[in-house]
Design a protein around this motif. Structure first.
Motif, mmCIF file in Angstrom:
data_model
loop_
_atom_site.group_PDB
_atom_site.id
_atom_site.type_symbol
_atom_site.label_atom_id
_atom_site.label_comp_id
_atom_site.label_asym_id
_atom_site.label_seq_id
_atom_site.Cartn_x
_atom_site.Cartn_y
_atom_site.Cartn_z
ATOM 1 N N ALA A 63 0.822 -1.207 0.000
ATOM 2 C CA ALA A 63 0.000 0.000 0.000
ATOM 3 C C ALA A 63 0.860 1.264 0.000
ATOM 4 O O ALA A 63 0.578 2.229 -0.723
ATOM 5 C CB ALA A 63 -0.938 -0.009 1.208
ATOM 6 N N GLU A 64 1.923 1.272 0.804
ATOM 7 C CA GLU A 64 2.822 2.429 0.828
ATOM 8 C C GLU A 64 3.432 2.663 -0.552
ATOM 9 O O GLU A 64 3.511 3.802 -1.033
ATOM 10 C CB GLU A 64 3.935 2.215 1.862
ATOM 11 N N MET A 65 3.860 1.596 -1.209
ATOM 12 C CA MET A 65 4.480 1.707 -2.534
ATOM 13 C C MET A 65 3.511 2.299 -3.554
ATOM 14 O O MET A 65 3.856 3.210 -4.315
ATOM 15 C CB MET A 65 4.927 0.333 -3.031
ATOM 16 N N LEU A 66 2.292 1.775 -3.568
ATOM 17 C CA LEU A 66 1.363 2.129 -4.638
ATOM 18 C C LEU A 66 0.642 3.447 -4.401
ATOM 19 O O LEU A 66 0.013 3.973 -5.316
ATOM 20 C CB LEU A 66 0.359 0.991 -4.849
ATOM 21 N N THR A 67 0.735 4.001 -3.202
ATOM 22 C CA THR A 67 0.276 5.375 -3.030
ATOM 23 C C THR A 67 1.316 6.356 -3.560
ATOM 24 O O THR A 67 0.992 7.493 -3.876
ATOM 25 C CB THR A 67 -0.029 5.693 -1.552
ATOM 26 N N LYS A 68 2.552 5.910 -3.685
ATOM 27 C CA LYS A 68 3.616 6.742 -4.237
ATOM 28 C C LYS A 68 3.639 6.653 -5.764
ATOM 29 O O LYS A 68 3.738 7.673 -6.458
ATOM 30 C CB LYS A 68 4.971 6.310 -3.670
ATOM 31 N N GLU A 69 3.576 5.431 -6.294
ATOM 32 C CA GLU A 69 3.598 5.208 -7.739
ATOM 33 C C GLU A 69 2.447 4.268 -8.099
ATOM 34 O O GLU A 69 2.640 3.048 -8.211
ATOM 35 C CB GLU A 69 4.943 4.630 -8.185
ATOM 36 N N PRO A 70 1.240 4.797 -8.277
ATOM 37 C CA PRO A 70 0.059 3.959 -8.491
ATOM 38 C C PRO A 70 0.138 3.062 -9.722
ATOM 39 O O PRO A 70 -0.530 2.022 -9.764
ATOM 40 C CB PRO A 70 -1.079 4.983 -8.642
ATOM 41 N N GLY A 71 0.959 3.419 -10.701
ATOM 42 C CA GLY A 71 1.022 2.637 -11.926
ATOM 43 C C GLY A 71 1.937 1.432 -11.868
ATOM 44 O O GLY A 71 2.124 0.755 -12.887
ATOM 45 N N ARG A 72 2.502 1.121 -10.712
ATOM 46 C CA ARG A 72 3.498 0.054 -10.631
ATOM 47 C C ARG A 72 2.913 -1.333 -10.401
ATOM 48 O O ARG A 72 3.668 -2.282 -10.214
ATOM 49 C CB ARG A 72 4.513 0.372 -9.532
ATOM 50 N N CYS A 103 1.292 0.802 12.029
ATOM 51 C CA CYS A 103 0.528 1.654 11.126
ATOM 52 C C CYS A 103 1.300 2.926 10.768
ATOM 53 O O CYS A 103 2.251 3.309 11.440
ATOM 54 C CB CYS A 103 -0.818 2.044 11.741
ATOM 55 N N ASN A 104 0.865 3.533 9.688
ATOM 56 C CA ASN A 104 1.229 4.891 9.303
ATOM 57 C C ASN A 104 -0.062 5.698 9.400
ATOM 58 O O ASN A 104 -0.972 5.498 8.586
ATOM 59 C CB ASN A 104 1.785 4.907 7.882
ATOM 60 N N PRO A 105 -0.202 6.591 10.384
ATOM 61 C CA PRO A 105 -1.465 7.311 10.570
ATOM 62 C C PRO A 105 -1.924 8.086 9.339
ATOM 63 O O PRO A 105 -3.105 8.426 9.232
ATOM 64 C CB PRO A 105 -1.146 8.261 11.733
ATOM 65 N N LYS A 106 -1.011 8.356 8.396
ATOM 66 C CA LYS A 106 -1.365 9.109 7.203
ATOM 67 C C LYS A 106 -1.810 8.223 6.037
ATOM 68 O O LYS A 106 -2.342 8.722 5.047
ATOM 69 C CB LYS A 106 -0.161 9.957 6.755
ATOM 70 N N LEU A 107 -1.587 6.907 6.159
ATOM 71 C CA LEU A 107 -1.804 6.028 5.017
ATOM 72 C C LEU A 107 -3.258 5.994 4.557
ATOM 73 O O LEU A 107 -3.537 5.991 3.348
ATOM 74 C CB LEU A 107 -1.331 4.612 5.353
ATOM 75 N N ALA A 108 -4.212 5.961 5.487
ATOM 76 C CA ALA A 108 -5.625 5.860 5.097
ATOM 77 C C ALA A 108 -6.042 7.008 4.192
ATOM 78 O O ALA A 108 -6.912 6.842 3.325
ATOM 79 C CB ALA A 108 -6.508 5.823 6.342
ATOM 80 N N HIS A 109 -5.415 8.161 4.373
ATOM 81 C CA HIS A 109 -5.762 9.330 3.567
ATOM 82 C C HIS A 109 -5.089 9.311 2.195
ATOM 83 O O HIS A 109 -5.331 10.198 1.370
ATOM 84 C CB HIS A 109 -5.376 10.603 4.314
ATOM 85 N N ARG A 110 -4.262 8.299 1.956
ATOM 86 C CA ARG A 110 -3.551 8.186 0.678
ATOM 87 C C ARG A 110 -4.015 6.976 -0.139
ATOM 88 O O ARG A 110 -3.704 6.884 -1.326
ATOM 89 C CB ARG A 110 -2.042 8.066 0.933
ATOM 90 N N LEU A 111 -4.745 6.061 0.471
ATOM 91 C CA LEU A 111 -5.082 4.813 -0.203
ATOM 92 C C LEU A 111 -5.928 5.010 -1.453
ATOM 93 O O LEU A 111 -5.923 4.161 -2.348
ATOM 94 C CB LEU A 111 -5.803 3.863 0.767
ATOM 95 N N HIS A 112 -6.648 6.126 -1.525
ATOM 96 C CA HIS A 112 -7.461 6.379 -2.722
ATOM 97 C C HIS A 112 -6.607 6.507 -3.981
ATOM 98 O O HIS A 112 -7.110 6.392 -5.094
ATOM 99 C CB HIS A 112 -8.279 7.672 -2.539
ATOM 100 N N ARG A 113 -5.303 6.720 -3.806
ATOM 101 C CA ARG A 113 -4.400 6.861 -4.953
ATOM 102 C C ARG A 113 -4.136 5.522 -5.649
ATOM 103 O O ARG A 113 -3.697 5.511 -6.804
ATOM 104 C CB ARG A 113 -3.074 7.475 -4.503
ATOM 105 N N ILE A 114 -4.398 4.415 -4.985
ATOM 106 C CA ILE A 114 -4.181 3.104 -5.596
ATOM 107 C C ILE A 114 -5.231 2.902 -6.677
ATOM 108 O O ILE A 114 -6.434 2.860 -6.397
ATOM 109 C CB ILE A 114 -4.245 1.991 -4.537
#
Length: 236
Positions: free
Chosen positions: A113-122, A198-209
């Motif tokens: 999840a951390e990876m694909l919020t950074k580069e969704p196309g991977r 957890c990363n408390p910020k991750l939930a707010h980034r998951l929509h990028r996947i």
């Protein structure tokens, strides 16, 4: 460099060493077909042997021990799974993996999840079984059991590894697998102690996947609560 397989249960593939950003990484490969990146959970590569054997029937599986886990070296300056996300993207580049299918279990699902919020196309598709990474508690309500406060025998039972599982009989292990198990524990604590898993910020980034995503949960999961599954799906 290719090594002789020395990990019980992984005799069906090849273990090698790759150097990524000056960090020596243990890489397991097996099978044939379309590429699939497998990101292991808290019990390392050996804990995922049965699942990888099944995946290798249909895919070419690439599975690295994350930095600090198993036989991989420490990643200097890394203290968050967010750091591992960038590192694993570099590993993918080095292996020539453009947009493979990605499967991540527990800790590995968090890493995916951390990876694909950074580069969704991977990733062409994503399978999370069951992922960690979003907030594991809210005030007094806990969504994920505290594995660091749990006796190893109880943790083994909750992970359903069976009476002979390495999590329950660790002191009976030979030195080499014992060292691997201890390194896995140490690395898990390093990256997941606080905030807890957890990363408390991750939930707010998951929509990028953006790739098709499947989230799998055990019907009798004794570590991750149903409420957590719902929160994860909503965030995605």
């Amino acid at each position: 460099m290719t090594d002789t397989i020395a990990i019980e249960g992984l005799e069906f593939g090849t273990l090698s060493r790759v150097d990524v950003r000056s960090t020596a990484i243990e890489l397991f490969t097996a099978g044939s077909g379309a590429p699939l990146l497998f990101l292991h959970g808290m019990d390392g590569l050996e804990g995922a042997s049965a699942l990888m054997a099944e995946l290798a029937k249909s895919f070419t599986v690439y599975a690295a021990s994350h930095p600090g886990f198993g036989g991989s070296g420490q990643l200097e300056g890394a203290d968050r799974v967010d750091d591992l996300g960038y590192f694993t993207l570099d590993l993918m580049d080095q292996l020539g993996l453009g947009s493979p299918a990605i499967v991540g279990t527990s800790f590995g699902g968090w890493l995916a999840a951390e990876m694909l919020t950074k580069e969704p196309g991977r990733a062409s598709q994503l399978i999370l079984i069951p992922p960690l990474g979003i907030k594991t508690a809210d005030r007094r309500e806990h969504y994920v059991a505290d594995i660091f406060m749990m006796p190893r025998k109880e943790l083994g039972e909750r992970m359903q590894v069976g009476a002979q599982g390495p999590l329950q009989n660790i002191m009976a292990l030979p030195e080499a697998p014992l060292r691997r198990a201890m390194r896995n524990d140490e690395a898990l604590s390093h990256f997941g102690w606080t905030p807890y898993m957890c990363n408390p910020k991750l939930a707010h980034r998951l929509h990028r996947i953006s790739c098709p995503t499947l989230v799998l949960w055990g019907a009798e999961d004794a570590i991750v609560m149903p409420r957590y599954r719902d929160l994860y799906a909503r965030a995605l």
